[in-house]
Design a protein around this motif. Structure first.
Motif, PDB file in Angstrom:
ATOM      1  N   HIS A   1       0.525  -1.221  -0.382  1.00  0.00           N
ATOM      2  CA  HIS A   1       0.029   0.081   0.020  1.00  0.00           C
ATOM      3  C   HIS A   1       0.872   1.489  -0.107  1.00  0.00           C
ATOM      4  CE1 HIS A   1      -4.411  -1.626   0.271  1.00  0.00           C
ATOM      5  NE2 HIS A   1      -4.178  -1.990   1.459  1.00  0.00           N
ATOM      6  N   ASN A   2       2.127   1.562   0.490  1.00  0.00           N
ATOM      7  CA  ASN A   2       2.780   2.830   0.820  1.00  0.00           C
ATOM      8  C   ASN A   2       3.498   2.564  -0.587  1.00  0.00           C
ATOM      9  OD1 ASN A   2       4.125   4.467   2.586  1.00  0.00           O
ATOM     10  ND2 ASN A   2       5.729   3.627   2.046  1.00  0.00           N
ATOM     11  N   GLN A   3       4.252   1.339  -1.243  1.00  0.00           N
ATOM     12  CA  GLN A   3       4.980   1.676  -2.794  1.00  0.00           C
ATOM     13  C   GLN A   3       3.425   2.414  -3.644  1.00  0.00           C
ATOM     14  OE1 GLN A   3       8.142   2.218  -3.147  1.00  0.00           O
ATOM     15  NE2 GLN A   3       8.176   1.099  -0.885  1.00  0.00           N
ATOM     16  N   MET A   4       2.365   1.740  -3.486  1.00  0.00           N
ATOM     17  CA  MET A   4       1.361   1.973  -4.105  1.00  0.00           C
ATOM     18  C   MET A   4       0.469   3.614  -3.925  1.00  0.00           C
ATOM     19  SD  MET A   4       0.515   0.065  -6.524  1.00  0.00           S
ATOM     20  CE  MET A   4      -0.866  -0.465  -6.537  1.00  0.00           C
ATOM     21  N   GLY A   5       1.212   3.927  -2.621  1.00  0.00           N
ATOM     22  CA  GLY A   5       0.686   5.109  -2.477  1.00  0.00           C
ATOM     23  C   GLY A   5       1.877   6.287  -2.832  1.00  0.00           C
ATOM     24  N   LEU A   6       3.055   5.765  -2.766  1.00  0.00           N
ATOM     25  CA  LEU A   6       4.046   6.556  -3.797  1.00  0.00           C
ATOM     26  C   LEU A   6       4.319   7.061  -4.888  1.00  0.00           C
ATOM     27  CD1 LEU A   6       7.019   5.178  -1.308  1.00  0.00           C
ATOM     28  CD2 LEU A   6       5.855   7.809  -1.726  1.00  0.00           C
ATOM     29  N   MET A   7       3.792   5.711  -5.805  1.00  0.00           N
ATOM     30  CA  MET A   7       3.581   5.553  -7.190  1.00  0.00           C
ATOM     31  C   MET A   7       2.428   6.716  -7.077  1.00  0.00           C
ATOM     32  SD  MET A   7       4.234   2.085  -7.808  1.00  0.00           S
ATOM     33  CE  MET A   7       5.533   2.091  -9.868  1.00  0.00           C
ATOM     34  N   ALA A   8       1.132   6.290  -6.753  1.00  0.00           N
ATOM     35  CA  ALA A   8      -0.160   7.888  -7.357  1.00  0.00           C
ATOM     36  C   ALA A   8       0.710   8.561  -6.872  1.00  0.00           C
ATOM     37  CB  ALA A   8      -1.090   7.150  -6.572  1.00  0.00           C
ATOM     38  N   ARG A   9       1.294   9.080  -6.114  1.00  0.00           N
ATOM     39  CA  ARG A   9       1.408  10.143  -5.839  1.00  0.00           C
ATOM     40  C   ARG A   9       2.391  11.126  -6.625  1.00  0.00           C
ATOM     41  NH1 ARG A   9       5.271  11.280  -0.626  1.00  0.00           N
ATOM     42  NH2 ARG A   9       6.691  11.812  -2.264  1.00  0.00           N
ATOM     43  N   ARG A  10       3.776  10.178  -6.826  1.00  0.00           N
ATOM     44  CA  ARG A  10       4.306  10.813  -8.725  1.00  0.00           C
ATOM     45  C   ARG A  10       3.320  10.644  -9.877  1.00  0.00           C
ATOM     46  NH1 ARG A  10       7.362   6.237  -7.332  1.00  0.00           N
ATOM     47  NH2 ARG A  10       8.737   6.434  -5.712  1.00  0.00           N
TER      48      ARG A  10
END
Length: 170
Positions: free
Chosen positions: A84-93
């Motif tokens: 979830h954290n990695q998907m969040g970072l990718m979505a933010r980018r």
């Protein structure tokens, strides 16, 4: 979401997983990727190998493949905070801020003590969504989770408190 207990590793897969993680830490990405792919093929129901495969692919600049691996990890375990954290970072980018927020919140619902998501939620609120009060709360929560406060975040908190106070005075 009903989550089943994590299935056990098949015989021999623990040693394979440990070796793959060691290769990832040593930044031997090609070798690590081969082993993580072997693990995801033999036990696709485990989130850990998918998450680590995603980390390998991110380190190699292969964001689309990494995103697919993190999605597979979440299919295996919808409460996996690293995914979830990695998907969040990718979505933010990618500028998908509400998606990023949802990933961080999903992680924190499953594991309120996962400090990486707490910090990234604060950054998202402050820098990308302009929700300063929520950012401040998230930073405070992040600091409370650490054994020793993060000096960098202390600076952010002081600056943000000044900004919130000046907005309140208007």
């Amino acid at each position: 979401v009903q989550v089943l207990p994590t299935p056990p590793l098949q015989p021999g897969n623990q040693a394979l997983f440990d070796r793959a993680v060691a290769l990832l830490r040593e930044q031997q990405y090609e070798s690590a990727e081969v082993l993580f792919q072997e693990l995801t093929s033999s036990q696709p129901e485990l989130a850990g190998p998918w998450v680590n495969l995603g980390h390998v692919q991110l380190a190699q600049g292969r964001a689309e493949e990494a995103q697919a691996a993190f999605a597979q990890a979440l299919q295996a375990n919808p409460k996996n905070c690293d995914a979830h954290n990695q998907m969040g970072l990718m979505a933010r980018r990618e500028g998908r801020f509400s998606d990023a927020e949802q990933h961080y919140l999903s992680c924190l619902e499953a594991n309120p003590g996962y400090h990486h998501a707490r910090l990234n939620l604060g950054i998202l609120y402050e820098l990308y969504m302009g929700r300063l009060g929520e950012a401040l709360a998230s930073y405070h929560d992040y600091q409370a989770l650490l054994a020793r406060p993060d000096d960098r975040v202390n600076g952010w908190v002081m600056d943000l408190e000044r900004r919130v106070a000046s907005v309140a005075k208007r």
